[in-house]
Design a protein around this motif. Structure first.
Motif, PDB file in Angstrom:
ATOM      1  N   THR A 128       0.836  -1.205   0.000  1.00  0.00           N
ATOM      2  CA  THR A 128       0.000   0.000   0.000  1.00  0.00           C
ATOM      3  C   THR A 128       0.867   1.250   0.000  1.00  0.00           C
ATOM      4  O   THR A 128       0.610   2.212  -0.741  1.00  0.00           O
ATOM      5  CB  THR A 128      -0.934  -0.009   1.222  1.00  0.00           C
ATOM      6  N   PHE A 133       0.085   5.399  -0.958  1.00  0.00           N
ATOM      7  CA  PHE A 133      -0.875   5.658   0.113  1.00  0.00           C
ATOM      8  C   PHE A 133      -0.165   5.568   1.457  1.00  0.00           C
ATOM      9  O   PHE A 133       0.617   4.644   1.677  1.00  0.00           O
ATOM     10  CB  PHE A 133      -2.006   4.627   0.092  1.00  0.00           C
ATOM     11  N   PRO A 135      -0.699   4.324   4.905  1.00  0.00           N
ATOM     12  CA  PRO A 135      -1.710   3.479   5.552  1.00  0.00           C
ATOM     13  C   PRO A 135      -2.209   4.042   6.877  1.00  0.00           C
ATOM     14  O   PRO A 135      -3.274   3.652   7.342  1.00  0.00           O
ATOM     15  CB  PRO A 135      -0.985   2.148   5.751  1.00  0.00           C
ATOM     16  N   ASP A 138      -4.244   7.683   5.085  1.00  0.00           N
ATOM     17  CA  ASP A 138      -5.094   7.602   3.895  1.00  0.00           C
ATOM     18  C   ASP A 138      -6.028   6.401   3.894  1.00  0.00           C
ATOM     19  O   ASP A 138      -6.947   6.341   3.081  1.00  0.00           O
ATOM     20  CB  ASP A 138      -4.217   7.518   2.629  1.00  0.00           C
ATOM     21  N   VAL A 139      -5.782   5.421   4.766  1.00  0.00           N
ATOM     22  CA  VAL A 139      -6.545   4.177   4.733  1.00  0.00           C
ATOM     23  C   VAL A 139      -7.087   3.882   6.126  1.00  0.00           C
ATOM     24  O   VAL A 139      -6.341   3.903   7.104  1.00  0.00           O
ATOM     25  CB  VAL A 139      -5.660   2.995   4.263  1.00  0.00           C
ATOM     26  N   GLN A 143     -11.784   0.466   4.544  1.00  0.00           N
ATOM     27  CA  GLN A 143     -11.337   0.463   3.148  1.00  0.00           C
ATOM     28  C   GLN A 143     -10.488  -0.763   2.822  1.00  0.00           C
ATOM     29  O   GLN A 143     -10.020  -0.901   1.704  1.00  0.00           O
ATOM     30  CB  GLN A 143     -10.534   1.743   2.859  1.00  0.00           C
ATOM     31  N   THR A 144     -10.295  -1.641   3.786  1.00  0.00           N
ATOM     32  CA  THR A 144      -9.480  -2.840   3.604  1.00  0.00           C
ATOM     33  C   THR A 144     -10.387  -4.065   3.444  1.00  0.00           C
ATOM     34  O   THR A 144     -11.603  -3.939   3.261  1.00  0.00           O
ATOM     35  CB  THR A 144      -8.553  -3.043   4.812  1.00  0.00           C
ATOM     36  N   GLN A 163      -9.429   0.770  -4.979  1.00  0.00           N
ATOM     37  CA  GLN A 163      -8.953   2.148  -5.098  1.00  0.00           C
ATOM     38  C   GLN A 163      -8.199   2.327  -6.416  1.00  0.00           C
ATOM     39  O   GLN A 163      -7.491   1.429  -6.866  1.00  0.00           O
ATOM     40  CB  GLN A 163      -8.009   2.490  -3.934  1.00  0.00           C
ATOM     41  N   PRO A 174      -6.259  -1.602  -0.582  1.00  0.00           N
ATOM     42  CA  PRO A 174      -5.181  -1.271   0.357  1.00  0.00           C
ATOM     43  C   PRO A 174      -5.319  -2.002   1.686  1.00  0.00           C
ATOM     44  O   PRO A 174      -6.299  -2.707   1.943  1.00  0.00           O
ATOM     45  CB  PRO A 174      -5.345   0.238   0.538  1.00  0.00           C
ATOM     46  N   CYS A 176      -4.093  -1.643   6.120  1.00  0.00           N
ATOM     47  CA  CYS A 176      -3.589  -0.818   7.218  1.00  0.00           C
ATOM     48  C   CYS A 176      -3.467  -1.719   8.445  1.00  0.00           C
ATOM     49  O   CYS A 176      -3.870  -2.887   8.420  1.00  0.00           O
ATOM     50  CB  CYS A 176      -4.486   0.393   7.492  1.00  0.00           C
TER      51      CYS A 176
END
Length: 388
Positions: A128, A133, A135, A138-139, A143-144, A163, A174, A176
């Protein structure tokens, strides 16, 4: 610290862009056609002419190259009857270059015209980060893969997590740090007797295969550990690439990984969980040719694994490290960071390795490869044997 690095690399933009350009000779070689054919298409209006600055053509960006493939019928995409390849870059040992292999393979496939989805399944989120990005900023967890795989899922398919990236034909799911919550939840549910693991394994496989219909290749980067997500990735993929460095610890741990993988696959089969790989290969993902010890280990690897080992190793190069500091792959560099000679040697090596993987990917597709594309990248084709 990651944010400081990114600001240094991407200023003044918050997200990195893609600045690489191809001259008409490079474009014609990638497409397997003559430069005259491209210029004629520009003259008759089928293709737009590249921008001109100070009387000089700036060349074609990736979007223009993809459009050129469509107009001139030079796309390498799979046919509608061909199954997408879902490739896991898997090893239970960390530090073997999984994310480096994942990112460079995705970008190589993008240059050569494929539609690619990269799925970062590792809560460390290195892949990611390499896609630009942060993590941490932005994440978030939603979003995972978490909302899809958790004990109380809030998503019924994976489309929510896709994304866009700077590459027009590469998308990313992505990751995180909070994705690791899935490991805790599934482990806790299993300890109380709930039969959730098999269901989650099947769910990830179904979700990825549904999503893969819009792509040619899906690349999975799982965690470097034998956890529930890694097991789910093993079951969801239909091809496996095992990276390992040319060192004694990496070799020994990979032998143990293969033994463990064999046991896990047998257990999955006993649980009526289907595992069917098109190919399974090992890749030496880092080799310093000036180190006699590493050369000896590489020779042992060749003797041990035989044709299951990819013919070409990824050579240790400062250019890969320089690009990583900028949160990039070598394919994203618009110019050499070190010496031009080092950059050219590194790029040629990566092209050769990735072309060998591309050959495996295309093996079960009916559509032939575009003529001339491999020559454009300075690569030699290698026929890959079938090895279980």
């Amino acid at each position: 610290m990651i944010e400081r690095l990114r600001r240094h690399a991407f200023l003044p933009e918050r997200r990195k862009g893609l600045n690489i350009r191809f001259g008409v000779a490079e474009a014609s070689a990638l497409l397997g056609c003559s430069t005259n054919r491209i210029r004629m298409a520009e003259e008759d209006g089928r293709l737009p002419k590249p921008e001109i600055q100070d009387g000089r053509r700036l060349g074609y960006d990736i979007a223009a190259l993809l459009n050129m493939r469509e107009v001139l019928g030079a796309s390498p995409r799979r046919g509608p009857e061909d199954e997408p390849v879902i490739l896991a870059i898997q090893n239970f040992k960390g530090g073997v270059g999984k994310s480096t292999v994942t990112t460079h393979l995705a970008h190589y496939l993008a240059v050569t015209g494929y539609r690619v989805l990269v799925v970062d399944c590792d809560s460390q989120a290195t892949t990611t980060t390499l896609f630009g990005f942060n993590p941490h900023f932005d994440v978030d967890r939603d979003q995972t893969l978490y909302p899809y795989l958790s004990i109380d899922p809030t998503q019924q398919d994976l489309a929510y997590a896709v994304q866009r990236t700077p590459w027009p034909n590469v998308d990313l799911i992505p990751s995180c740090l909070e994705l690791f919550d899935v490991e805790y939840e599934l482990a806790a549910a299993s300890s109380t007797g709930q039969s959730v693991l098999a269901a989650r394994f099947r769910k990830l496989k179904d979700g990825l295969r549904e999503l893969a219909e819009d792509y040619d290749v899906v690349i999975l980067d799982p965690p470097p550990a034998l956890g529930t997500i890694s097991l789910a990735v093993m079951q969801a993929s239909n091809a496996v690439l095992v990276p390992l460095a040319a060192t004694v610890p990496d070799f020994c741990s990979t032998v143990q990984f293969l033994s463990m993988m064999n046991q896990v696959l047998e257990q999955l089969r006993r649980a009526d969980i289907t595992v069917d790989y098109r190919f399974c290969r090992l890749l030496c993902s880092r080799h310093d040719t000036s180190n006699p010890g590493e050369s000896m280990v590489l020779k042992i690897m060749e003797e041990t694994f035989g044709p299951a080992l990819m013919p070409t190793a990824i050579l240790d190069s400062a250019e890969i490290s320089h690009a990583a500091v900028r949160m990039m792959s070598v394919y994203e560099l618009d110019k050499a960071i070190g010496s031009a000679k080092t950059h050219k040697r590194c790029r040629a090596n990566l092209d050769e390795v990735n072309h060998q993987i591309e050959t495996l990917i295309r093996r079960n597709w009916n559509r032939p490869r575009v003529n001339g594309a491999s020559e454009a990248l300075g690569m030699a084709a290698h026929e890959m044997p079938d090895v279980a």
